[in-house]
Design a protein around this motif. Structure first.
Motif, PDB file in Angstrom:
ATOM      1  N   ILE A 253       1.007  -1.179  -0.082  1.00 38.46           N
ATOM      2  CA  ILE A 253       0.083  -0.021  -0.035  1.00 38.46           C
ATOM      3  C   ILE A 253       0.710   1.185   0.014  1.00 38.46           C
ATOM      4  CG2 ILE A 253      -1.898   1.257   1.126  1.00 38.46           C
ATOM      5  CD1 ILE A 253      -2.540  -1.421   2.664  1.00 38.46           C
ATOM      6  N   SER A 254       0.805   1.896  -1.077  1.00 38.67           N
ATOM      7  CA  SER A 254       1.423   3.232  -0.887  1.00 38.67           C
ATOM      8  C   SER A 254       0.386   4.390  -0.446  1.00 38.67           C
ATOM      9  CB  SER A 254       1.754   3.789  -2.395  1.00 38.67           C
ATOM     10  OG  SER A 254       2.574   2.697  -3.369  1.00 38.67           O
ATOM     11  N   VAL A 255       1.248   5.167   0.323  1.00 42.50           N
ATOM     12  CA  VAL A 255       0.338   5.962   1.331  1.00 42.50           C
ATOM     13  C   VAL A 255       0.748   7.463   1.359  1.00 42.50           C
ATOM     14  CG1 VAL A 255      -0.692   6.602   3.564  1.00 42.50           C
ATOM     15  CG2 VAL A 255      -0.055   4.270   2.980  1.00 42.50           C
ATOM     16  N   SER A 256      -0.137   8.392   0.973  1.00 43.41           N
ATOM     17  CA  SER A 256       0.134   9.830   0.571  1.00 43.41           C
ATOM     18  C   SER A 256      -0.243  10.443   2.149  1.00 43.41           C
ATOM     19  CB  SER A 256      -0.408  10.644  -0.425  1.00 43.41           C
ATOM     20  OG  SER A 256       0.098  10.198  -1.567  1.00 43.41           O
ATOM     21  N   ILE A 257       0.589  11.232   2.813  1.00 40.43           N
ATOM     22  CA  ILE A 257       0.106  12.139   3.985  1.00 40.43           C
ATOM     23  C   ILE A 257      -0.004  13.475   3.628  1.00 40.43           C
ATOM     24  CG2 ILE A 257       0.554  12.705   6.458  1.00 40.43           C
ATOM     25  CD1 ILE A 257       0.224   9.716   6.180  1.00 40.43           C
ATOM     26  N   GLU A 258      -1.407  14.212   3.932  1.00 37.08           N
ATOM     27  CA  GLU A 258      -1.658  15.398   3.603  1.00 37.08           C
ATOM     28  C   GLU A 258      -0.582  16.546   4.097  1.00 37.08           C
ATOM     29  OE1 GLU A 258      -5.189  17.381   6.024  1.00 37.08           O
ATOM     30  OE2 GLU A 258      -5.670  15.425   5.059  1.00 37.08           O
ATOM     31  N   HIS A 259      -0.029  16.255   5.127  1.00 37.56           N
ATOM     32  CA  HIS A 259       0.832  17.315   5.934  1.00 37.56           C
ATOM     33  C   HIS A 259       1.695  16.664   6.871  1.00 37.56           C
ATOM     34  CE1 HIS A 259       1.751  20.784   8.340  1.00 37.56           C
ATOM     35  NE2 HIS A 259       1.656  21.580   7.400  1.00 37.56           N
ATOM     36  N   PRO A 260       3.121  17.348   6.494  1.00 43.87           N
ATOM     37  CA  PRO A 260       3.997  16.642   7.864  1.00 43.87           C
ATOM     38  C   PRO A 260       3.544  16.565   9.317  1.00 43.87           C
ATOM     39  CG  PRO A 260       5.112  18.135   6.350  1.00 43.87           C
ATOM     40  CD  PRO A 260       3.517  18.384   6.182  1.00 43.87           C
ATOM     41  N   LYS A 261       2.723  17.299   9.693  1.00 43.03           N
ATOM     42  CA  LYS A 261       2.125  17.345  11.046  1.00 43.03           C
ATOM     43  C   LYS A 261       1.578  15.672  11.397  1.00 43.03           C
ATOM     44  CE  LYS A 261      -2.262  19.382  10.440  1.00 43.03           C
ATOM     45  NZ  LYS A 261      -2.983  20.488  10.910  1.00 43.03           N
ATOM     46  N   TYR A 262       1.189  15.226  10.461  1.00 45.04           N
ATOM     47  CA  TYR A 262       0.659  13.713  10.635  1.00 45.04           C
ATOM     48  C   TYR A 262       1.368  12.784  10.646  1.00 45.04           C
ATOM     49  CZ  TYR A 262      -3.917  16.629   9.753  1.00 45.04           C
ATOM     50  OH  TYR A 262      -4.923  17.328   9.852  1.00 45.04           O
ATOM     51  N   HIS A 263       2.632  12.923  10.198  1.00 45.66           N
ATOM     52  CA  HIS A 263       3.540  11.812   9.965  1.00 45.66           C
ATOM     53  C   HIS A 263       3.677  11.026  11.353  1.00 45.66           C
ATOM     54  CE1 HIS A 263       5.109  12.250   5.994  1.00 45.66           C
ATOM     55  NE2 HIS A 263       4.905  13.513   5.979  1.00 45.66           N
ATOM     56  N   GLN A 264       3.845  11.590  12.520  1.00 48.02           N
ATOM     57  CA  GLN A 264       4.286  10.702  13.704  1.00 48.02           C
ATOM     58  C   GLN A 264       3.062   9.891  14.023  1.00 48.02           C
ATOM     59  OE1 GLN A 264       7.346  10.435  15.180  1.00 48.02           O
ATOM     60  NE2 GLN A 264       6.246   8.751  16.162  1.00 48.02           N
ATOM     61  N   ASN A 265       1.787  10.523  13.979  1.00 50.01           N
ATOM     62  CA  ASN A 265       0.645   9.828  14.293  1.00 50.01           C
ATOM     63  C   ASN A 265       0.565   8.431  13.220  1.00 50.01           C
ATOM     64  OD1 ASN A 265      -2.198   9.590  15.502  1.00 50.01           O
ATOM     65  ND2 ASN A 265      -2.680  10.138  13.537  1.00 50.01           N
ATOM     66  N   PHE A 266       0.736   8.901  12.188  1.00 51.95           N
ATOM     67  CA  PHE A 266       0.761   7.542  10.893  1.00 51.95           C
ATOM     68  C   PHE A 266       1.699   6.644  11.270  1.00 51.95           C
ATOM     69  CE2 PHE A 266       2.155   5.597   7.189  1.00 51.95           C
ATOM     70  CZ  PHE A 266       1.027   5.051   6.794  1.00 51.95           C
ATOM     71  N   MET A 267       2.993   6.905  11.962  1.00 52.89           N
ATOM     72  CA  MET A 267       3.836   6.096  12.109  1.00 52.89           C
ATOM     73  C   MET A 267       3.599   5.161  13.435  1.00 52.89           C
ATOM     74  SD  MET A 267       7.656   7.874  11.205  1.00 52.89           S
ATOM     75  CE  MET A 267       7.171   9.230  12.005  1.00 52.89           C
ATOM     76  N   ASP A 268       3.143   5.959  14.565  1.00 48.38           N
ATOM     77  CA  ASP A 268       2.448   5.463  15.649  1.00 48.38           C
ATOM     78  C   ASP A 268       1.242   4.141  15.353  1.00 48.38           C
ATOM     79  OD1 ASP A 268       4.424   6.795  16.845  1.00 48.38           O
ATOM     80  OD2 ASP A 268       2.843   8.200  17.676  1.00 48.38           O
ATOM     81  N   LYS A 269       0.520   4.679  14.509  1.00 44.92           N
ATOM     82  CA  LYS A 269      -0.663   3.821  14.261  1.00 44.92           C
ATOM     83  C   LYS A 269      -0.231   2.520  13.396  1.00 44.92           C
ATOM     84  CE  LYS A 269      -4.123   6.520  15.877  1.00 44.92           C
ATOM     85  NZ  LYS A 269      -4.906   6.150  16.730  1.00 44.92           N
ATOM     86  N   VAL A 270       0.820   2.669  12.557  1.00 51.45           N
ATOM     87  CA  VAL A 270       1.077   1.776  11.717  1.00 51.45           C
ATOM     88  C   VAL A 270       2.034   0.667  12.666  1.00 51.45           C
ATOM     89  CG1 VAL A 270       2.491   1.222   9.650  1.00 51.45           C
ATOM     90  CG2 VAL A 270       0.874   3.083   9.325  1.00 51.45           C
ATOM     91  N   THR A 271       2.734   1.219  13.213  1.00 49.78           N
ATOM     92  CA  THR A 271       3.498   0.299  13.976  1.00 49.78           C
ATOM     93  C   THR A 271       2.589  -0.698  14.930  1.00 49.78           C
ATOM     94  OG1 THR A 271       4.129   1.867  15.699  1.00 49.78           O
ATOM     95  CG2 THR A 271       5.649   1.634  13.915  1.00 49.78           C
ATOM     96  N   GLY A 272       1.575  -0.112  15.239  1.00 51.59           N
ATOM     97  CA  GLY A 272       0.644  -1.023  15.941  1.00 51.59           C
ATOM     98  C   GLY A 272      -0.428  -2.078  15.377  1.00 51.59           C
ATOM     99  N   MET A 273      -0.272  -2.053  14.017  1.00 52.25           N
ATOM    100  CA  MET A 273      -1.085  -2.898  13.298  1.00 52.25           C
ATOM    101  C   MET A 273      -0.380  -4.124  12.901  1.00 52.25           C
ATOM    102  SD  MET A 273      -2.569   0.262  10.651  1.00 52.25           S
ATOM    103  CE  MET A 273      -4.014  -0.824  10.056  1.00 52.25           C
ATOM    104  N   PRO A 274      -0.918  -5.228  13.352  1.00 52.64           N
ATOM    105  CA  PRO A 274      -0.111  -6.548  13.218  1.00 52.64           C
ATOM    106  C   PRO A 274      -0.026  -7.038  11.810  1.00 52.64           C
ATOM    107  CG  PRO A 274      -2.312  -7.021  14.458  1.00 52.64           C
ATOM    108  CD  PRO A 274      -1.850  -5.460  14.269  1.00 52.64           C
ATOM    109  N   ASN A 275      -0.955  -6.706  11.169  1.00 52.67           N
ATOM    110  CA  ASN A 275      -0.865  -6.950   9.689  1.00 52.67           C
ATOM    111  C   ASN A 275       0.202  -6.433   8.752  1.00 52.67           C
ATOM    112  OD1 ASN A 275      -3.785  -7.924  10.389  1.00 52.67           O
ATOM    113  ND2 ASN A 275      -3.230  -9.224   8.889  1.00 52.67           N
TER     114      ASN A 275
END
Length: 157
Positions: free
Chosen positions: A67-89
């Motif tokens: 899955i290629s993912v675009s983030i709309e603004h750099p302020k969302y990067h940390q939240n995105f990384m935190d969420k993704v690292t918690g997803m087991p799949n």
């Protein structure tokens, strides 16, 4: 690192559980020298860890996708990384250049599970666009680092 270290790494790449005695027989080096070289590569960070490679089909996760993912603004990067690292799949996550910001590799047991993961990724704050590619078959899956290392040291025999 030299050609002997490369031979040791190739032995460990094939089977990281084999002992120094088995490796010493394969590369014609004393057991104590093999142990010392392995310890040195561990302490220098060349060998980061020993791990198990699972057969995804046998564990019920025989569907892979990117899955290629675009983030709309750099302020969302940390939240995105935190969420993704918690997803087991999600097995791998790369911050990349180009049209997209991240590349995710995931494994799932069914298209329904893939859809759930994809919807979870899309619902993360800041995700503006995704592009999903489903893997039909794997042509090559090389363990990280070895081909490049071998190429960089190709003068060693």
């Amino acid at each position: 690192m030299d050609a002997i270290d490369i031979k040791i790494l190739n032995c460990l790449k094939t089977n990281s559980r084999q002992n120094a005695s088995a490796i010493s027989e394969q590369i014609n080096l004393s057991v104590s020298a093999v142990i010392e070289r392995i310890r040195k590569m561990e302490s220098n960070g060349i060998i980061k860890q020993y791990t198990v490679v699972l057969n995804s089909a046998q564990t019920g996760n025989d569907m892979s996708a990117f899955i290629s993912v675009s983030i709309e603004h750099p302020k969302y990067h940390q939240n995105f990384m935190d969420k993704v690292t918690g997803m087991p799949n999600i097995r791998e996550c790369y911050h990349i250049t180009g049209e997209f910001d991240y590349l995710l590799k995931l494994e799932a047991g069914s298209t329904a599970q893939l859809e759930l993961v994809l919807n979870s990724v899309k619902s993360i704050d800041g995700v503006s666009h995704t592009h999903t590619l489903v893997v039909l078959s794997t042509v090559k899956n090389e363990i990280s680092g070895m081909p490049l290392l071998m190429q960089n040291l190709k003068g060693f025999k």
